[in-house]
Design a protein around this motif. Structure first.
Motif, short mmCIF file in Angstrom:
data_model
loop_
_atom_site.label_atom_id
_atom_site.label_comp_id
_atom_site.label_asym_id
_atom_site.label_seq_id
_atom_site.Cartn_x
_atom_site.Cartn_y
_atom_site.Cartn_z
N ILE A 162 1.15 -0.92 0.72
CA ILE A 162 0.15 -0.26 0.12
C ILE A 162 0.46 1.31 -0.18
CG2 ILE A 162 -1.37 1.42 1.94
CD1 ILE A 162 -3.15 -1.24 2.07
N ILE A 163 2.09 0.78 0.76
CA ILE A 163 2.60 2.66 1.04
C ILE A 163 3.63 2.86 -0.63
CG2 ILE A 163 5.35 2.47 1.34
CD1 ILE A 163 2.79 4.44 3.26
N LEU A 164 3.32 1.23 -1.32
CA LEU A 164 4.33 1.41 -2.26
C LEU A 164 3.32 1.99 -3.77
CD1 LEU A 164 6.53 -1.14 -3.46
CD2 LEU A 164 6.97 1.20 -1.87
N LEU A 165 2.45 1.89 -3.14
CA LEU A 165 1.17 2.98 -4.70
C LEU A 165 0.55 4.36 -4.08
CD1 LEU A 165 -1.58 -0.17 -5.02
CD2 LEU A 165 0.43 1.09 -5.89
N VAL A 166 0.99 4.40 -2.51
CA VAL A 166 0.58 5.78 -1.74
C VAL A 166 2.06 6.90 -2.58
CG1 VAL A 166 1.65 7.53 0.49
CG2 VAL A 166 -0.27 5.27 -0.09
N GLY A 167 3.15 6.46 -2.96
CA GLY A 167 4.35 6.88 -3.09
C GLY A 167 4.29 7.37 -4.46
N ARG A 168 2.86 6.72 -5.29
CA ARG A 168 2.55 6.56 -6.62
C ARG A 168 1.48 8.05 -6.72
NH1 ARG A 168 1.63 1.36 -10.73
NH2 ARG A 168 4.01 0.27 -9.36
N GLY A 169 1.20 8.51 -5.63
CA GLY A 169 0.45 9.75 -5.59
C GLY A 169 -0.77 9.07 -6.20
N TYR A 170 -1.52 7.37 -5.30
CA TYR A 170 -2.53 6.54 -5.66
C TYR A 170 -3.64 7.20 -3.84
CZ TYR A 170 -0.94 4.15 -9.46
OH TYR A 170 -0.99 3.24 -10.72
N PRO A 171 -4.90 7.54 -4.52
CA PRO A 171 -5.71 7.73 -3.54
C PRO A 171 -5.97 6.55 -2.54
CG PRO A 171 -7.00 8.29 -5.86
CD PRO A 171 -5.50 8.24 -5.93
N SER A 182 -11.20 -3.25 0.70
CA SER A 182 -12.12 -2.01 0.83
C SER A 182 -11.09 -0.86 1.26
CB SER A 182 -13.09 -2.82 1.92
OG SER A 182 -12.76 -2.22 3.26
N GLU A 183 -12.29 0.18 1.01
CA GLU A 183 -11.88 1.84 0.88
C GLU A 183 -11.36 1.73 2.93
OE1 GLU A 183 -11.75 5.80 -0.48
OE2 GLU A 183 -12.80 4.83 -1.05
N ASN A 184 -12.11 1.07 3.28
CA ASN A 184 -11.56 1.82 4.74
C ASN A 184 -10.75 1.03 5.29
OD1 ASN A 184 -13.62 3.54 5.11
ND2 ASN A 184 -15.91 2.69 5.87
N THR A 185 -10.81 -0.23 4.80
CA THR A 185 -8.96 -0.95 4.94
C THR A 185 -8.04 -0.71 4.84
OG1 THR A 185 -10.75 -3.21 5.21
CG2 THR A 185 -8.37 -3.65 4.80
N VAL A 186 -8.26 0.02 2.97
CA VAL A 186 -7.06 0.53 3.10
C VAL A 186 -6.69 1.86 3.85
CG1 VAL A 186 -6.08 1.78 1.26
CG2 VAL A 186 -7.22 -0.18 0.86
N LYS A 187 -7.57 2.81 4.43
CA LYS A 187 -7.56 3.59 4.89
C LYS A 187 -6.58 4.05 5.99
CE LYS A 187 -10.00 8.09 7.23
NZ LYS A 187 -11.27 8.38 7.33
N SER A 188 -7.11 2.24 7.20
CA SER A 188 -6.51 1.52 8.65
C SER A 188 -5.17 1.43 8.43
CB SER A 188 -7.13 0.12 8.66
OG SER A 188 -6.73 0.39 10.10
N TYR A 189 -4.79 0.54 6.81
CA TYR A 189 -3.27 0.70 6.39
C TYR A 189 -2.23 1.58 6.09
CZ TYR A 189 -4.15 -4.79 5.81
OH TYR A 189 -3.97 -6.30 6.61
N VAL A 190 -3.30 2.65 5.66
CA VAL A 190 -2.34 3.64 5.40
C VAL A 190 -1.81 4.19 6.51
CG1 VAL A 190 -2.30 5.59 3.96
CG2 VAL A 190 -2.98 3.63 3.14
N SER A 191 -3.27 4.70 7.86
CA SER A 191 -2.59 5.32 9.01
C SER A 191 -2.10 4.60 9.60
CB SER A 191 -3.68 5.17 9.55
OG SER A 191 -5.16 5.98 8.78
N ARG A 192 -1.69 2.87 9.61
CA ARG A 192 -0.86 2.29 10.97
C ARG A 192 0.49 2.47 9.95
NH1 ARG A 192 1.31 1.09 14.92
NH2 ARG A 192 2.35 -0.73 15.16
N ALA A 193 0.61 2.17 8.34
CA ALA A 193 2.03 2.48 7.61
C ALA A 193 2.55 3.66 7.70
CB ALA A 193 1.73 1.55 6.58
N LEU A 194 1.56 5.06 8.34
CA LEU A 194 3.37 6.06 8.27
C LEU A 194 3.14 6.00 9.80
CD1 LEU A 194 -0.03 8.96 7.12
CD2 LEU A 194 1.87 7.98 6.20
N GLU A 195 2.47 5.02 11.03
CA GLU A 195 3.26 5.66 12.00
C GLU A 195 4.10 4.62 12.36
OE1 GLU A 195 1.18 3.08 16.47
OE2 GLU A 195 -0.03 3.98 14.73
N LYS A 196 4.25 3.50 11.71
CA LYS A 196 5.44 2.56 11.60
C LYS A 196 7.23 3.46 11.11
CE LYS A 196 3.84 -1.68 11.62
NZ LYS A 196 3.47 -3.26 10.92
#
Length: 226
Positions: A162-171, A182-196
């Protein structure tokens, strides 16, 4: 409706942007400010979705204001606008936590498109600025690359994907489609990845991915497959 605050020290520029954005039926200008200090106050009062932020203002410039705005409890996304040559300003803009960087000479369609992209969680800039960033990125210091990659290596599995896709600028919506989540699951993963990763927002995470060189490798692999 995308709620916008326009920040620029030129009254006529603010009026011009306001008139331009009135052409879009999904955008509403809810406030204006003449410098970075006033911007912080207006943003707190209006709680917009996106701030259209000029760079060169006094007494507080747009980069200083962005650093503070992105840390607010209900932080809007910031699209930096400049009339100067990008040079190092684009790097500085994204480093402060901005989510987009555009030249004021961009077409109305480009500016409105950038606002819409930023509002849904993407990162927006022009092809010219992106080329400059990529060219400068290719001159990365090897030690800097290693440091960035060691931080990315803290992630594994879906967090890394997910963070590699964030690196591409993907919403989040597009990441959800790409990974069949699901978009909610992605949102949760992104939040946790940013924290890490120890970063404040997805733009800083995207910069870290870019600095690591992993995005270059991923795109290169995809090109070979095609």
């Amino acid at each position: 409706m995308i709620r916008i605050v326009i920040v620029d020290d030129e009254v006529f520029v603010r009026a011009g942007f306001s008139a331009l954005l009135s052409l879009a039926d999904d955008i509403e200008v809810v406030g204006q400010a003449g410098d970075g200090a006033e911007a912080l106050s207006v943003v707190r009062q209006t709680v917009p979705d996106v701030v259209l932020m000029d760079v060169n203002m006094a007494p507080r410039n747009g980069l200083e204001a962005t650093l503070q705005i992105v840390k607010l409890p209900e932080a809007p996304r910031v699209l930096i606008m400049t009339s100067a040559s990008p040079d190092n300003t684009a790097w500085q803009a994204f480093a402060t936590g901005a989510h987009g960087f555009m030249h004021k000479a961009a077409t109305p369609a480009q500016i409105i498109g950038a606002i819409r992209m930023v509002a849904v969680g993407g990162t927006a800039t022009t092809p010219e600025v992106m080329k400059r960033l990529i060219d400068e990125n290719n001159l990365r210091n090897p030690r800097h690359v290693a440091q960035a990659r060691s931080r990315i290596d803290l992630l594994s599995g879906r967090h890394r994907d997910i963070i590699l896709l964030v690196g591409r600028g993907y919403p989040n919506a597009r990441i959800a489609r790409e990974l069949s989540m699901s978009e909610n699951t992605v949102k949760s993963y992104v939040s946790r990845a940013l924290e890490k990763l120890g970063v404040d927002n997805r733009t800083q995470a995207a910069l870290l991915v870019r600095d690591s060189g992993l995005l270059d490798e991923t795109l290169a692999n995809e090109s070979r497959v095609l």
